[in-house]
Design a protein around this motif. Sequence first.
Motif, PDB file in Angstrom:
ATOM      1  N   GLY A 641       0.778  -1.232   0.000  1.00  0.00           N
ATOM      2  CA  GLY A 641       0.000   0.000   0.000  1.00  0.00           C
ATOM      3  C   GLY A 641       0.810   1.282   0.000  1.00  0.00           C
ATOM      4  N   ARG A 642       2.138   1.196   0.075  1.00  0.00           N
ATOM      5  CA  ARG A 642       2.949   2.417   0.050  1.00  0.00           C
ATOM      6  C   ARG A 642       2.865   3.071  -1.326  1.00  0.00           C
ATOM      7  NH1 ARG A 642       8.546   0.154   1.119  1.00  0.00           N
ATOM      8  NH2 ARG A 642       7.493  -1.639   0.190  1.00  0.00           N
ATOM      9  N   GLU A 643       2.566   4.345  -1.345  1.00  0.00           N
ATOM     10  CA  GLU A 643       2.538   5.115  -2.589  1.00  0.00           C
ATOM     11  C   GLU A 643       3.759   6.030  -2.617  1.00  0.00           C
ATOM     12  OE1 GLU A 643      -1.148   7.204  -2.692  1.00  0.00           O
ATOM     13  OE2 GLU A 643      -2.372   5.374  -2.753  1.00  0.00           O
ATOM     14  N   CYS A 644       4.549   5.949  -3.694  1.00  0.00           N
ATOM     15  CA  CYS A 644       5.793   6.703  -3.788  1.00  0.00           C
ATOM     16  C   CYS A 644       5.843   7.485  -5.087  1.00  0.00           C
ATOM     17  CB  CYS A 644       7.009   5.766  -3.740  1.00  0.00           C
ATOM     18  SG  CYS A 644       7.084   4.694  -2.303  1.00  0.00           S
ATOM     19  N   THR A 645       6.477   8.651  -5.036  1.00  0.00           N
ATOM     20  CA  THR A 645       6.744   9.435  -6.237  1.00  0.00           C
ATOM     21  C   THR A 645       8.179   9.187  -6.672  1.00  0.00           C
ATOM     22  OG1 THR A 645       5.155  11.153  -5.637  1.00  0.00           O
ATOM     23  CG2 THR A 645       6.874  11.753  -7.213  1.00  0.00           C
ATOM     24  N   TYR A 646       8.343   8.769  -7.929  1.00  0.00           N
ATOM     25  CA  TYR A 646       9.666   8.532  -8.506  1.00  0.00           C
ATOM     26  C   TYR A 646       9.931   9.582  -9.582  1.00  0.00           C
ATOM     27  CZ  TYR A 646      10.559   3.891  -6.474  1.00  0.00           C
ATOM     28  OH  TYR A 646      10.816   2.852  -5.617  1.00  0.00           O
ATOM     29  N   PHE A 647      10.984  10.374  -9.389  1.00  0.00           N
ATOM     30  CA  PHE A 647      11.412  11.256 -10.465  1.00  0.00           C
ATOM     31  C   PHE A 647      12.154  10.413 -11.499  1.00  0.00           C
ATOM     32  CE2 PHE A 647      11.097  13.938  -6.651  1.00  0.00           C
ATOM     33  CZ  PHE A 647      10.116  14.813  -7.112  1.00  0.00           C
ATOM     34  N   PRO A 648      12.252  10.897 -12.746  1.00  0.00           N
ATOM     35  CA  PRO A 648      12.806  10.048 -13.813  1.00  0.00           C
ATOM     36  C   PRO A 648      14.155   9.417 -13.487  1.00  0.00           C
ATOM     37  CG  PRO A 648      11.772  11.962 -14.770  1.00  0.00           C
ATOM     38  CD  PRO A 648      11.720  12.168 -13.284  1.00  0.00           C
ATOM     39  N   ASP A 649      15.064  10.156 -12.863  1.00  0.00           N
ATOM     40  CA  ASP A 649      16.367   9.557 -12.572  1.00  0.00           C
ATOM     41  C   ASP A 649      16.270   8.461 -11.512  1.00  0.00           C
ATOM     42  OD1 ASP A 649      15.798  11.724 -10.717  1.00  0.00           O
ATOM     43  OD2 ASP A 649      17.794  11.344  -9.906  1.00  0.00           O
ATOM     44  N   MET A 650      15.254   8.525 -10.648  1.00  0.00           N
ATOM     45  CA  MET A 650      15.066   7.490  -9.634  1.00  0.00           C
ATOM     46  C   MET A 650      14.556   6.187 -10.247  1.00  0.00           C
ATOM     47  SD  MET A 650      13.256  10.063  -6.909  1.00  0.00           S
ATOM     48  CE  MET A 650      12.533   8.801  -5.884  1.00  0.00           C
ATOM     49  N   MET A 651      13.969   6.294 -11.444  1.00  0.00           N
ATOM     50  CA  MET A 651      13.419   5.100 -12.094  1.00  0.00           C
ATOM     51  C   MET A 651      14.514   4.098 -12.473  1.00  0.00           C
ATOM     52  SD  MET A 651      10.033   5.599 -12.383  1.00  0.00           S
ATOM     53  CE  MET A 651       9.331   4.784 -13.813  1.00  0.00           C
ATOM     54  N   ARG A 652      15.777   4.531 -12.426  1.00  0.00           N
ATOM     55  CA  ARG A 652      16.883   3.611 -12.697  1.00  0.00           C
ATOM     56  C   ARG A 652      16.983   2.538 -11.620  1.00  0.00           C
ATOM     57  NH1 ARG A 652      19.962   5.499 -16.806  1.00  0.00           N
ATOM     58  NH2 ARG A 652      19.659   7.689 -17.361  1.00  0.00           N
ATOM     59  N   GLU A 653      16.324   2.754 -10.498  1.00  0.00           N
ATOM     60  CA  GLU A 653      16.336   1.758  -9.425  1.00  0.00           C
ATOM     61  C   GLU A 653      15.170   0.784  -9.543  1.00  0.00           C
ATOM     62  OE1 GLU A 653      16.690   3.726  -5.649  1.00  0.00           O
ATOM     63  OE2 GLU A 653      18.459   4.863  -6.267  1.00  0.00           O
ATOM     64  N   LEU A 654      14.460   0.837 -10.672  1.00  0.00           N
ATOM     65  CA  LEU A 654      13.352  -0.085 -10.934  1.00  0.00           C
ATOM     66  C   LEU A 654      13.658  -0.971 -12.130  1.00  0.00           C
ATOM     67  CD1 LEU A 654      10.256   2.317 -10.653  1.00  0.00           C
ATOM     68  CD2 LEU A 654      10.988   0.640  -8.946  1.00  0.00           C
ATOM     69  N   GLU A 655      13.078  -2.168 -12.122  1.00  0.00           N
ATOM     70  CA  GLU A 655      13.085  -3.055 -13.286  1.00  0.00           C
ATOM     71  C   GLU A 655      11.681  -3.580 -13.492  1.00  0.00           C
ATOM     72  OE1 GLU A 655      15.828  -6.237 -12.690  1.00  0.00           O
ATOM     73  OE2 GLU A 655      17.615  -4.992 -12.984  1.00  0.00           O
ATOM     74  N   LEU A 656      11.362  -3.949 -14.723  1.00  0.00           N
ATOM     75  CA  LEU A 656      10.110  -4.671 -14.944  1.00  0.00           C
ATOM     76  C   LEU A 656      10.140  -5.956 -14.129  1.00  0.00           C
ATOM     77  CD1 LEU A 656       9.620  -4.225 -18.795  1.00  0.00           C
ATOM     78  CD2 LEU A 656       8.351  -3.096 -16.969  1.00  0.00           C
ATOM     79  N   ALA A 657       8.991  -6.376 -13.611  1.00  0.00           N
ATOM     80  CA  ALA A 657       8.974  -7.505 -12.673  1.00  0.00           C
ATOM     81  C   ALA A 657       7.937  -8.562 -13.033  1.00  0.00           C
ATOM     82  CB  ALA A 657       8.733  -7.007 -11.251  1.00  0.00           C
ATOM     83  N   TYR A 658       7.524  -8.621 -14.304  1.00  0.00           N
ATOM     84  CA  TYR A 658       6.683  -9.754 -14.717  1.00  0.00           C
ATOM     85  C   TYR A 658       7.476 -11.043 -14.518  1.00  0.00           C
ATOM     86  CZ  TYR A 658       4.009  -6.019 -16.934  1.00  0.00           C
ATOM     87  OH  TYR A 658       3.290  -4.874 -17.168  1.00  0.00           O
ATOM     88  N   ALA A 659       8.782 -10.964 -14.771  1.00  0.00           N
ATOM     89  CA  ALA A 659       9.697 -12.075 -14.510  1.00  0.00           C
ATOM     90  C   ALA A 659      10.830 -11.560 -13.629  1.00  0.00           C
ATOM     91  CB  ALA A 659      10.261 -12.627 -15.817  1.00  0.00           C
ATOM     92  N   VAL A 660      11.139 -12.292 -12.550  1.00  0.00           N
ATOM     93  CA  VAL A 660      12.258 -11.924 -11.677  1.00  0.00           C
ATOM     94  C   VAL A 660      13.081 -13.176 -11.418  1.00  0.00           C
ATOM     95  CG1 VAL A 660      10.932 -10.075 -10.570  1.00  0.00           C
ATOM     96  CG2 VAL A 660      11.041 -12.320  -9.479  1.00  0.00           C
ATOM     97  N   THR A 661      14.315 -12.998 -10.984  1.00  0.00           N
ATOM     98  CA  THR A 661      15.135 -14.160 -10.656  1.00  0.00           C
ATOM     99  C   THR A 661      14.635 -14.805  -9.366  1.00  0.00           C
ATOM    100  OG1 THR A 661      16.725 -12.864  -9.376  1.00  0.00           O
ATOM    101  CG2 THR A 661      17.184 -13.151 -11.735  1.00  0.00           C
ATOM    102  N   VAL A 662      14.959 -16.074  -9.209  1.00  0.00           N
ATOM    103  CA  VAL A 662      14.580 -16.788  -7.987  1.00  0.00           C
ATOM    104  C   VAL A 662      15.204 -16.093  -6.779  1.00  0.00           C
ATOM    105  CG1 VAL A 662      14.661 -18.993  -6.761  1.00  0.00           C
ATOM    106  CG2 VAL A 662      14.355 -18.957  -9.249  1.00  0.00           C
ATOM    107  N   HIS A 663      16.461 -15.643  -6.920  1.00  0.00           N
ATOM    108  CA  HIS A 663      17.126 -14.956  -5.810  1.00  0.00           C
ATOM    109  C   HIS A 663      16.331 -13.730  -5.357  1.00  0.00           C
ATOM    110  CE1 HIS A 663      20.626 -17.376  -7.022  1.00  0.00           C
ATOM    111  NE2 HIS A 663      21.089 -17.145  -5.813  1.00  0.00           N
ATOM    112  N   LYS A 664      15.829 -12.961  -6.318  1.00  0.00           N
ATOM    113  CA  LYS A 664      15.093 -11.740  -5.992  1.00  0.00           C
ATOM    114  C   LYS A 664      13.708 -12.035  -5.405  1.00  0.00           C
ATOM    115  CE  LYS A 664      17.638  -8.153  -7.384  1.00  0.00           C
ATOM    116  NZ  LYS A 664      18.012  -7.038  -6.513  1.00  0.00           N
ATOM    117  N   SER A 665      13.217 -13.261  -5.544  1.00  0.00           N
ATOM    118  CA  SER A 665      11.873 -13.593  -5.066  1.00  0.00           C
ATOM    119  C   SER A 665      11.848 -13.969  -3.591  1.00  0.00           C
ATOM    120  CB  SER A 665      11.304 -14.759  -5.880  1.00  0.00           C
ATOM    121  OG  SER A 665      11.938 -15.992  -5.530  1.00  0.00           O
ATOM    122  N   GLN A 666      13.022 -14.098  -2.969  1.00  0.00           N
ATOM    123  CA  GLN A 666      13.075 -14.544  -1.578  1.00  0.00           C
ATOM    124  C   GLN A 666      12.225 -13.656  -0.675  1.00  0.00           C
ATOM    125  OE1 GLN A 666      17.617 -14.805  -2.037  1.00  0.00           O
ATOM    126  NE2 GLN A 666      17.220 -15.929  -0.168  1.00  0.00           N
ATOM    127  N   GLY A 667      11.556 -14.304   0.251  1.00  0.00           N
ATOM    128  CA  GLY A 667      10.705 -13.577   1.188  1.00  0.00           C
ATOM    129  C   GLY A 667       9.321 -13.304   0.657  1.00  0.00           C
TER     130      GLY A 667
END
Length: 732
Positions: A641-667
């Motif tokens: 439920g957290r809503e965040c504002t991302y400025f364009p340069d901050m979007m570099r810390e995002l990736e598409l997540a339809y598919a993620v690695t098993v390592h990244k899925s932990q938790g």
Amino acid sequence: MINDETEIVGVVEDVSVHIEESGFTVLEMSSDNDEFITVVGVLPEVAVGEKLTVRGSYDTHPLYGRQFKAKSFVRSLPSSAQDLYKYLSAGTVKGIGPATAQKIVEAFGEDAFDILENHPEKLCTIKGISRQKANSICEEFAKQFAVRQTLIALEKYGMTARESLNAYKIFGFNAVELIRTNPYILCAESIGVNFERADAIAASLPEQPDQMHRLRAGVIHVLRHNLGNGHTCCPREKLALPATELLGVEAQVLSDVTDALIRDKQLVSEMLGDKEFLFLPYIHRSEKNAARRIKVLCSFPPAGKPTLLQDIEDIENTLCIKYEQKQKSAIITAVEKGVLILTGGPGTGKTTTINGMISLFEKDRLRIALAAPTGRAAKRMSEITGREAKTIHRLLEVEWDDDDNRAFARNERNPIEADVLIVDELSMIDIQLFSSLLDALPLGCRLIMVGDSDQLPPVGAGNVLHDMIGSGMLPVVELKEVFRQAQRSVIVTNAHKIVSGANPDLTRKDGDFFFLPRKAASQAAETVCELCANRLPKAYGYSPVNDIQVLCPSRRGEMGTYNLNRRLQEVINPPDKSKKEVTVGLFRFREGDKVMHIKNNYDILWKKPDGEEGSGVFNGDIGIVESIKPDGTSKIVFDDGRECTYFPDMMRELELAYAVTVHKSQGNEFDAVVMPVLNTPELLSYRNLLYTAVTRAKKLMIIVGNEEQVYRMARNDKKARRYSALRYFLLE
């Protein structure tokens, strides 16, 4: 469509967006042929009237039309009287508005900058400017001018605007001289220049820096690289080969440099067994501190009470369940000892055991805190216990110290207000976070740690769960019996087959676990896309974005996350004129896209629908791109439920997540998991990676690919060696 990189030259006419912290800017620039161009990018400290030479490429924004995306730029201060007026009247220099700017330019023309820099007394000849005001204006101008000159000088070294801004923030006006003397200081994490680029900057300098700076930075670089692979330390002998290859020096020279770093306390040396290990100081402190805190917990347990079996029978009657002997042992240990590691696979009753403990603790009116590493894991913990659970970061209350470094408000001096702390998903907690968590425990607080020791180790550095179990110092209860109800799940039975080294059953055509054989990677990729976009939503009513998750062993190749994300985005959230987009790095983000944050960022502010506010988005958090503004600023809503504002340069810390690695899925857990297993790299074809993927599925697991590769993964119990020292420090 983005064109080839090109160069434009012009004067800044207007700055419509400027984010001081990141330097992200949207501005209007007039070129030499009087064309007005919208320029977007990281352009720190740019002001109206400055002349810019910008390299980048044109792009067409769906709402704003043609824009120039800046990759790098060179600035020069305004020279003509007209540009001087634009610069001064824009409010860049405190104390000078449009009227004063006009008076200064009319009085001194193109000499105005020289007057502001060197002759403040001449400003007093202008009506309305007192001696005091003249001095104030010139001091402010000197400060602004120095910042710009520093950034200009840094950019000449080939540093990006963002890196130059970070270097200025850390080193101030001395940045240029410090970097000229030792460019390897740029390798600090807060600046982010890698060792190879620091080498290139050093080569471009008129005078070569002391070779010792390079050698010291190279050794630290290799150790930091190991940290990124999960190691908290490295055997000194194993550091030698990659470091000598990187630096091109003899082993004895490297040994002398390493000794010097140890003497200067930039590295820490420890004898673990009969081998010397090297640590970065802050990681060494974390492991040492975690060991110390655990020893204190074990040496001074909270006041316990005899736990009668009648108490557990009362819980069984209240909850309408029947505990097996190991579960009863876990509950009794938690109450009497105060410290416990509870581990076990799916279906072995960890949840009912935790709920039993909670019932007993609440009966004694103890204050209970529940925590997990990720927002999704905390949400699941809340659902299974019926009580509020927080992420560990939120429990510890992230804040910033006087030097703008991350810190936790909850620590030894200000512990959490709890008599019992129950932590889930312990296997994915890295050593730094674990050390901070232990610091925040009040004296006498019970600590119940829950995890699955057969899952992958954490993405971050350390091997906390395995080291603590291996030390033999803490009470450990492992639940092994799979309950009858759980045995009806093929996901559960196959997970236990995998962890025992047996072949999972891939023949079932009913239940919750399916295998779809495919011979070619292109066929397998097509099947994955069809399952997510059409078949599973139609058959089960699952949302392709919220309920289904593709898990890949690797990021690369046709079965990797890069390729599958591109294909899945096209079928799940295709281009649409009504949906705005923004392109950042490798990804084109679109409204409605599923995304994952890929590094801890404690600065991002968030707000929940109930009004709760805070900061911090963390590695592995999954959310949805809810909206994108014309300037590329985006609203991301995360699972909790957290809503965040991302400025364009901050979007570099995002990736598409339809598919993620098993390592990244932990938790995380997902209603449906689809996993491609075909052409899997040998280094990633091992048992606990397959086991971790299967145990992420709550209701449905589908493997697409090659049967023999699945079996080979289940049989391969080889694990990549992870160097850590918590077990050694516990046994000291």
